[in-house]
Design an enzyme around this catalytic site. Structure first.
Site, PDB file in Angstrom:
ATOM      1  N   LYS B  91       0.810  -1.223   0.000  1.00 12.90           N
ATOM      2  CA  LYS B  91       0.000   0.000   0.000  1.00 12.90           C
ATOM      3  C   LYS B  91       0.845   1.276   0.000  1.00 12.90           C
ATOM      4  O   LYS B  91       0.419   2.307  -0.508  1.00 12.90           O
ATOM      5  CB  LYS B  91      -0.940  -0.004   1.208  1.00 12.90           C
ATOM      6  CG  LYS B  91      -1.979  -1.123   1.178  1.00 12.90           C
ATOM      7  CD  LYS B  91      -2.984  -0.947   0.060  1.00 12.90           C
ATOM      8  CE  LYS B  91      -4.119  -1.970   0.128  1.00 12.90           C
ATOM      9  NZ  LYS B  91      -5.018  -1.873  -1.052  1.00 12.90           N
ATOM     10  N   GLU B 113      -9.918   5.607   3.153  1.00  9.64           N
ATOM     11  CA  GLU B 113     -10.742   4.523   3.686  1.00  9.64           C
ATOM     12  C   GLU B 113      -9.795   3.354   3.928  1.00  9.64           C
ATOM     13  O   GLU B 113      -8.742   3.256   3.317  1.00  9.64           O
ATOM     14  CB  GLU B 113     -11.832   4.125   2.679  1.00  9.64           C
ATOM     15  CG  GLU B 113     -11.394   3.125   1.594  1.00  9.64           C
ATOM     16  CD  GLU B 113     -10.302   3.637   0.664  1.00  9.64           C
ATOM     17  OE1 GLU B 113     -10.139   4.862   0.545  1.00  9.64           O
ATOM     18  OE2 GLU B 113      -9.592   2.793   0.060  1.00  9.64           O
ATOM     19  N   SER B 380       1.470  -9.831  -0.985  1.00  9.15           N
ATOM     20  CA  SER B 380       1.196  -8.392  -0.911  1.00  9.15           C
ATOM     21  C   SER B 380       1.440  -7.785   0.465  1.00  9.15           C
ATOM     22  O   SER B 380       1.700  -6.600   0.585  1.00  9.15           O
ATOM     23  CB  SER B 380      -0.235  -8.109  -1.356  1.00  9.15           C
ATOM     24  OG  SER B 380      -1.152  -8.906  -0.621  1.00  9.15           O
TER      25      SER B 380
END
Lengths: 264, 400
Positions: B91, B113, B380
């Protein structure tokens, strides 16, 4: 194309009397599934000129807490696009109050756009306002609505770039809905002071009547907006009145707004 | 920056678009031009690049997972170690880029969010780094199951706002973030965490995440001298998957496989497999595959993994599915939990529950690829955030 006659007639008549259109918003199927038809009749009786009838959606991202709550409750009550059209058909029998359906796009797409447009017209709808279909977002969908007998109500926001304002109303008819402040729907204490100036700018490039909404909650506010706009939209504050006093409470509240506007 | 540029209407085939309230159109126009300008500005790219290197820890390793391979019946499974990024997931690749963009636009209030909390943490981190105000919307249910990340965000100076409406998960956190943005758009930038939302977000977030695929392609060629036969990644909104797929889109011989969350099983209706069983519709500003009922109401998603618990998916994935360039499948909560344990025991790596979905699918199918050359799995994120939740699911007392 010009079958939005009821809406245009309403504005013309009001204009000739020097009055401003009172446009309440209600969520269909709220507070109960069978409240919608009697509620529409009462709103008409206390002086509504046009009604925005909301089709509830699971993800009302343009709405504040009040209309969110009414939408979720209406869905729990079993309200669907088809049931809203049924209510409209029942109300329309003997009533000529113009009705604008107010919806997010997805329930309409799921119903089928062509089927929806044709069923909405048969049921007696006069216009449609889609909160998440800004001008230019989907030319094909927009063209099909513009070609239908329904008036496509366009929205203008304070953040709409000035060069975009004349384009926003392209394909639109009936009236233009000016969002009097940035933000989601919901009753607010203060309105923008620059409203008259903003409306002047819109009127210089847009020939349709301009209704103002978002945040109007008292007769005094309605009166001051009525002084500069062609129409006043009352949404969340009306839903709150319904919560407190049922259909009678909602009708009394709208009546107080009507009186405030006509005095102002 | 990428091979797949949206059509002039800024769509991926019929998918994508800008289905948002009129209030946001001005901001999306501003963001599009600021982004297009930044993307062609060498200085901007090199600033993002050096921050990802010095602050974020890139490049991340491409690791040959031999014991996993043995267990799966494939000798050459490689893990792209996005879990080694600062903050523990991919991210950060996106939040650094978008925060720099916000500064370019003169906006110093940031909203985001988050589902699992990884994007929230990565946003809070970028905001701490650049001294930006940060507000993160998170569903109440996720606040409970991701308590550790909630505290991390607070440590980093962010305000976490719990969202109690609707499903109390990522979908409603996103609604609430959009409501904030509609209200505050003149001063605020919304850092969306995945390749979802209105244009330009899906292509912009993809471009920021494409570094995963660029590195992977180079690394696999250097290590094995050939392209992988398949690339696997989990898909919620789909940002790590698009990020790793992007560099392989024109290598038609490389199969691209996205793994969605099947929850308690597709047949139970409790899942998040938008691509597998959803129908195209409009949510959060774009047209894409969507879990919805016959009335067009969005159906609640379910996944043990908060980051995959989302009824929509990025529009580019919908397009890649429809043109047949990528394939999408789904594994259950139980498969993911099993893979969470297996990777920990086999490789000494605790994967995020999201990434564990990709691992689970590879464990199932890798043997079929054994004669076709190496395969790559995008790992990830790391699983520290999930340890307490998994312990609880398995009947232990909560750890935090």
């Amino acid at each position: 194309m010009d079958d939005d006659v009821l809406i245009s007639k309403s504005f013309k008549l009001l204009g000739s009397e020097g009055r401003t259109a009172l446009i309440p918003y209600v969520t269909a199927g709220y507070p109960t599934r069978d409240a919608t038809v009697p509620l529409l009749e009462r709103l008409k009786d206390v002086g509504a000129d046009i009604v925005e009838l909301g089709i509830p959606f699971s993800d009302p991202l343009a709405d504040g807490p009040t209309i969110q709550r009414s939408s979720f409750a209406a869905l729990e009550n079993g309200t669907t696009v088809a049931s809203v059209l049924d209510d409209l058909r029942t109300f329309r029998d003997g009533n000529d109050l113009p009705i604008v359906l107010f919806s997010y796009l997805n329930p309409i797409l799921a119903y089928g756009l062509e089927a929806f447009l044709s069923d909405a017209v048969t049921a007696g709808a006069d216009g449609i306002l889609l909160t998440d279909l800004p001008t230019g977002a989907d030319p094909e969908v927009e063209a099909r609505i513009s070609e239908s007998p329904l008036a496509l109500i366009r929205l203008i926001a304070p953040t709409t770039p000035s060069e975009r304002v004349p384009k926003v109303t392209r394909g639109g008819s009936g009236f233009v809905y000016y969002i009097s402040r940035t933000g989601v729907t919901g009753a607010r204490v203060k309105l923008r002071e620059s409203l008259a100036e903003e409306l002047g700018q819109i009127r210089s490039v847009v020939s349709l009547p301009v209704a103002v909404g978002f945040g109007i909650s008292t007769p005094e506010q309605a009166a001051s907006v009525a002084g500069v706009a062609d129409g006043v939209v009352i949404g969340s504050a009306l839903i709150e009145a319904l919560d407190k006093g049922g259909i009678d409470g909602g009708a009394d509240f709208l009546h107080s707004i009507r009186i405030g506007m006509d005095r102002g | 920056m990428s091979t797949e540029t949206p059509t002039p209407m800024n769509r991926f085939g019929p998918f994508g678009g800008r289905y948002v309230p009129e209030t946001l159109i001005g901001a999306l126009d501003e963001l599009s031009s600021a982004y297009d300008e930044a993307a062609s500005d060498q200085k901007f790219s090199s600033e993002v690049g050096s921050l990802l290197r010095d602050f974020g820890g890139r490049p991340t390793a491409l690791y040959h997972a031999k014991r996993l391979g043995e267990a799966a019946g494939h000798p050459s499974i490689y893990l792209k170690r996005e879990d080694l990024n600062h903050t523990g997931a991919h991210k950060i690749n996106n939040t650094i880029g978008q925060a720099l963009l916000a500064i370019r636009m003169g906006k110093r209030r940031i909203i985001a969010e988050t589902g699992a909390g990884q994007h929230g943490v990565a946003t809070a981190t970028a905001c701490a780094l650049f001294d930006l105000e940060c507000i993160v919307y998170m569903g109440e249910e996720d606040v409970e199951r991701q308590a550790l990340n909630v505290y991390r965000m607070k440590l980093l100076g962010a305000e976490v706002r719990a969202v109690g409406s609707g499903t109390r998960t990522l979908k409603d956190a996103t609604n609430e973030a959009i409501r904030d943005w509609v209200t505050s758009v003149e001063t605020t930038h919304y850092i969306i965490g995945s390749v979802v939302g209105p244009d330009p977000f899906p292509r912009m977030v993809r471009d920021f995440q494409a570094v995963i695929g660029r590195e992977t392609r180079e690394q696999i060629l250097e290590i094995t001298g050939r392209l992988p036969s398949a690339v696997f990644a989990c898909v919620g909104g789909g940002s790590n998957a698009i990020g790793i797929f992007d560099s392989f889109l024109s290598d038609k011989e490389v199969r691209l496989i996205g793994v969605e969350a099947a929850g308690t099983g597709i047949e139970t209706g409790q899942h998040a497999a938008s691509l597998a069983v959803g129908k195209p519709g409009v949510l959060h500003g774009s047209f894409s595959y969507l879990l919805q009922d016959e009335d067009g109401q969005v159906s609640p998603a379910h996944s043990v993994s908060a980051g995959l618990d989302y009824p929509g998916v990025g529009p580019e994935h919908s397009y890649l599915k429809d043109i047949g360039r990528a394939e999408y499948t789904a594994v259950t909560d139980q498969d993911a939990l099993d893979a969470f344990h297996r990777l920990a025991e086999l490789e000494g790596i605790i994967p995020a529950l999201e990434s564990a979905h990709a691992i689970a699918y590879v464990l199932k199918v890798a043997a079929k690829y054994r004669n076709d050359g190496p395969v790559v799995v995008c790992l990830s994120g790391r699983g520290d955030k999930d340890v307490s939740h998994v312990a609880q699911i398995e009947g232990n007392e909560p750890l935090v």
